[in-house]
Write a protein that holds these residues in place. Sequence first.
Motif, PDB file in Angstrom:
ATOM      1  N   ALA A   1      18.311 -13.228  -4.759  1.00 45.91           N
ATOM      2  CA  ALA A   1      17.320 -12.931  -3.747  1.00 45.91           C
ATOM      3  C   ALA A   1      16.991 -11.450  -3.801  1.00 45.91           C
ATOM      4  O   ALA A   1      17.812 -10.635  -4.199  1.00 45.91           O
ATOM      5  CB  ALA A   1      17.846 -13.308  -2.367  1.00 45.91           C
ATOM      6  N   THR A   2      15.781 -11.122  -3.395  1.00 47.55           N
ATOM      7  CA  THR A   2      15.334  -9.738  -3.379  1.00 47.55           C
ATOM      8  C   THR A   2      14.728  -9.425  -2.023  1.00 47.55           C
ATOM      9  O   THR A   2      13.952 -10.208  -1.493  1.00 47.55           O
ATOM     10  CB  THR A   2      14.285  -9.487  -4.480  1.00 47.55           C
ATOM     11  OG1 THR A   2      14.864  -9.749  -5.752  1.00 47.55           O
ATOM     12  CG2 THR A   2      13.781  -8.066  -4.446  1.00 47.55           C
ATOM     13  N   GLN A   3      15.106  -8.294  -1.465  1.00 47.87           N
ATOM     14  CA  GLN A   3      14.486  -7.789  -0.252  1.00 47.87           C
ATOM     15  C   GLN A   3      13.645  -6.596  -0.670  1.00 47.87           C
ATOM     16  O   GLN A   3      14.164  -5.656  -1.284  1.00 47.87           O
ATOM     17  CB  GLN A   3      15.538  -7.378   0.771  1.00 47.87           C
ATOM     18  CG  GLN A   3      14.965  -6.897   2.080  1.00 47.87           C
ATOM     19  CD  GLN A   3      16.052  -6.525   3.086  1.00 47.87           C
ATOM     20  OE1 GLN A   3      17.236  -6.494   2.776  1.00 47.87           O
ATOM     21  NE2 GLN A   3      15.644  -6.223   4.300  1.00 47.87           N
ATOM     22  N   ALA A   4      12.358  -6.627  -0.366  1.00 47.67           N
ATOM     23  CA  ALA A   4      11.451  -5.546  -0.761  1.00 47.67           C
ATOM     24  C   ALA A   4      10.797  -4.945   0.473  1.00 47.67           C
ATOM     25  O   ALA A   4      10.409  -5.655   1.393  1.00 47.67           O
ATOM     26  CB  ALA A   4      10.389  -6.066  -1.710  1.00 47.67           C
ATOM     27  N   VAL A   5      10.689  -3.626   0.479  1.00 48.92           N
ATOM     28  CA  VAL A   5      10.040  -2.897   1.555  1.00 48.92           C
ATOM     29  C   VAL A   5       8.992  -2.003   0.905  1.00 48.92           C
ATOM     30  O   VAL A   5       9.305  -1.216   0.013  1.00 48.92           O
ATOM     31  CB  VAL A   5      11.051  -2.029   2.338  1.00 48.92           C
ATOM     32  CG1 VAL A   5      10.348  -1.249   3.442  1.00 48.92           C
ATOM     33  CG2 VAL A   5      12.174  -2.879   2.893  1.00 48.92           C
ATOM     34  N   LEU A   6       7.761  -2.156   1.349  1.00 53.77           N
ATOM     35  CA  LEU A   6       6.652  -1.377   0.805  1.00 53.77           C
ATOM     36  C   LEU A   6       6.108  -0.489   1.910  1.00 53.77           C
ATOM     37  O   LEU A   6       5.757  -0.973   2.982  1.00 53.77           O
ATOM     38  CB  LEU A   6       5.565  -2.326   0.296  1.00 53.77           C
ATOM     39  CG  LEU A   6       4.413  -1.717  -0.457  1.00 53.77           C
ATOM     40  CD1 LEU A   6       4.899  -1.183  -1.806  1.00 53.77           C
ATOM     41  CD2 LEU A   6       3.335  -2.758  -0.680  1.00 53.77           C
ATOM     42  N   MET A   7       6.056   0.818   1.665  1.00 57.75           N
ATOM     43  CA  MET A   7       5.537   1.765   2.642  1.00 57.75           C
ATOM     44  C   MET A   7       4.443   2.584   1.983  1.00 57.75           C
ATOM     45  O   MET A   7       4.555   2.933   0.808  1.00 57.75           O
ATOM     46  CB  MET A   7       6.654   2.676   3.145  1.00 57.75           C
ATOM     47  CG  MET A   7       7.726   1.920   3.914  1.00 57.75           C
ATOM     48  SD  MET A   7       9.135   2.940   4.332  1.00 57.75           S
ATOM     49  CE  MET A   7      10.030   2.895   2.799  1.00 57.75           C
ATOM     50  N   ARG A   8       3.393   2.876   2.729  1.00 56.17           N
ATOM     51  CA  ARG A   8       2.272   3.610   2.166  1.00 56.17           C
ATOM     52  C   ARG A   8       1.816   4.675   3.148  1.00 56.17           C
ATOM     53  O   ARG A   8       1.691   4.439   4.342  1.00 56.17           O
ATOM     54  CB  ARG A   8       1.130   2.663   1.862  1.00 56.17           C
ATOM     55  CG  ARG A   8      -0.042   3.324   1.195  1.00 56.17           C
ATOM     56  CD  ARG A   8      -0.907   2.285   0.512  1.00 56.17           C
ATOM     57  NE  ARG A   8      -2.043   2.875  -0.108  1.00 56.17           N
ATOM     58  CZ  ARG A   8      -2.050   3.379  -1.327  1.00 56.17           C
ATOM     59  NH1 ARG A   8      -0.967   3.328  -2.061  1.00 56.17           N
ATOM     60  NH2 ARG A   8      -3.126   3.915  -1.838  1.00 56.17           N
ATOM     61  N   GLU A   9       1.574   5.869   2.618  1.00 54.89           N
ATOM     62  CA  GLU A   9       0.999   6.959   3.394  1.00 54.89           C
ATOM     63  C   GLU A   9       0.008   7.668   2.486  1.00 54.89           C
ATOM     64  O   GLU A   9       0.386   8.187   1.425  1.00 54.89           O
ATOM     65  CB  GLU A   9       2.074   7.932   3.872  1.00 54.89           C
ATOM     66  CG  GLU A   9       1.505   9.040   4.728  1.00 54.89           C
ATOM     67  CD  GLU A   9       2.568   9.990   5.262  1.00 54.89           C
ATOM     68  OE1 GLU A   9       2.183  10.899   6.004  1.00 54.89           O
ATOM     69  OE2 GLU A   9       3.748   9.832   4.945  1.00 54.89           O
ATOM     70  N   GLY A  10      -1.253   7.684   2.882  1.00 53.24           N
ATOM     71  CA  GLY A  10      -2.289   8.285   2.042  1.00 53.24           C
ATOM     72  C   GLY A  10      -2.370   7.553   0.719  1.00 53.24           C
ATOM     73  O   GLY A  10      -2.528   6.340   0.685  1.00 53.24           O
ATOM     74  N   ASN A  11      -2.226   8.286  -0.377  1.00 52.20           N
ATOM     75  CA  ASN A  11      -2.262   7.646  -1.698  1.00 52.20           C
ATOM     76  C   ASN A  11      -0.873   7.501  -2.309  1.00 52.20           C
ATOM     77  O   ASN A  11      -0.738   7.247  -3.495  1.00 52.20           O
ATOM     78  CB  ASN A  11      -3.192   8.409  -2.651  1.00 52.20           C
ATOM     79  CG  ASN A  11      -2.689   9.812  -2.945  1.00 52.20           C
ATOM     80  OD1 ASN A  11      -1.688  10.266  -2.411  1.00 52.20           O
ATOM     81  ND2 ASN A  11      -3.409  10.514  -3.798  1.00 52.20           N
ATOM     82  N   ARG A  12       0.159   7.656  -1.506  1.00 48.96           N
ATOM     83  CA  ARG A  12       1.544   7.519  -1.982  1.00 48.96           C
ATOM     84  C   ARG A  12       2.132   6.208  -1.474  1.00 48.96           C
ATOM     85  O   ARG A  12       2.094   5.918  -0.276  1.00 48.96           O
ATOM     86  CB  ARG A  12       2.383   8.685  -1.494  1.00 48.96           C
ATOM     87  CG  ARG A  12       3.816   8.620  -1.966  1.00 48.96           C
ATOM     88  CD  ARG A  12       4.641   9.748  -1.378  1.00 48.96           C
ATOM     89  NE  ARG A  12       6.026   9.520  -1.604  1.00 48.96           N
ATOM     90  CZ  ARG A  12       6.798  10.289  -2.357  1.00 48.96           C
ATOM     91  NH1 ARG A  12       6.289  11.350  -2.918  1.00 48.96           N
ATOM     92  NH2 ARG A  12       8.065  10.004  -2.517  1.00 48.96           N
ATOM     93  N   THR A  13       2.689   5.436  -2.384  1.00 46.86           N
ATOM     94  CA  THR A  13       3.329   4.171  -2.044  1.00 46.86           C
ATOM     95  C   THR A  13       4.787   4.241  -2.466  1.00 46.86           C
ATOM     96  O   THR A  13       5.097   4.686  -3.571  1.00 46.86           O
ATOM     97  CB  THR A  13       2.643   2.994  -2.773  1.00 46.86           C
ATOM     98  OG1 THR A  13       1.264   2.974  -2.401  1.00 46.86           O
ATOM     99  CG2 THR A  13       3.277   1.673  -2.406  1.00 46.86           C
TER     100      THR A  13
END
Length: 166
Positions: A1-13
């Motif tokens: 299993a994989t837990q993924a967290v994606l965060m974005r601010e401006g053009n940075r991910t």
Amino acid sequence: ATQAVLMREGNRTVLSMQNNYDGPPEDFALVIPVPVVLQQDNVKTLGVELFKKLDQLTAPRLVEYWEQDPCEVNWPEEGVSFATADSANETEGGGNVTVEAEFSVGEYDIVILGADDAVALEGWLDNNDYNIPEGASPYLDPYVDQGSYFFVAKVDPEKVTWTNEG
């Protein structure tokens, strides 16, 4: 299993992943398409406590939502056109795979690859002892066509810190 967290601010991910892999560490391989060549400073290992905290913060909660009337029709204004993506799937051929960056972080040996052919990319991974499913190239092909790079990680068993959770 994989837990993924994606965060974005401006053009940075920022993508943070926790993999719950069960098996010999030398059999673990991870291939992630990325839009740019990542450098060692861009890659970090995170503690399991961070993912436990994120799991608590994002757990489902009972909430009440008010929705707009689903029968109300909002037609687009006259003259508005909708663009459609070109579905042509051209392959560049040539079969070139290039190592754009190579480094180690924690227990992971990481390579950033560029490729102009998915079959060549699958062959390179196989020839360099990355344990990926046979026939992976059709799944890699759309990313190769988009010009993605590939973040490839495998575990160095000599660097693994074993913990007993239970």
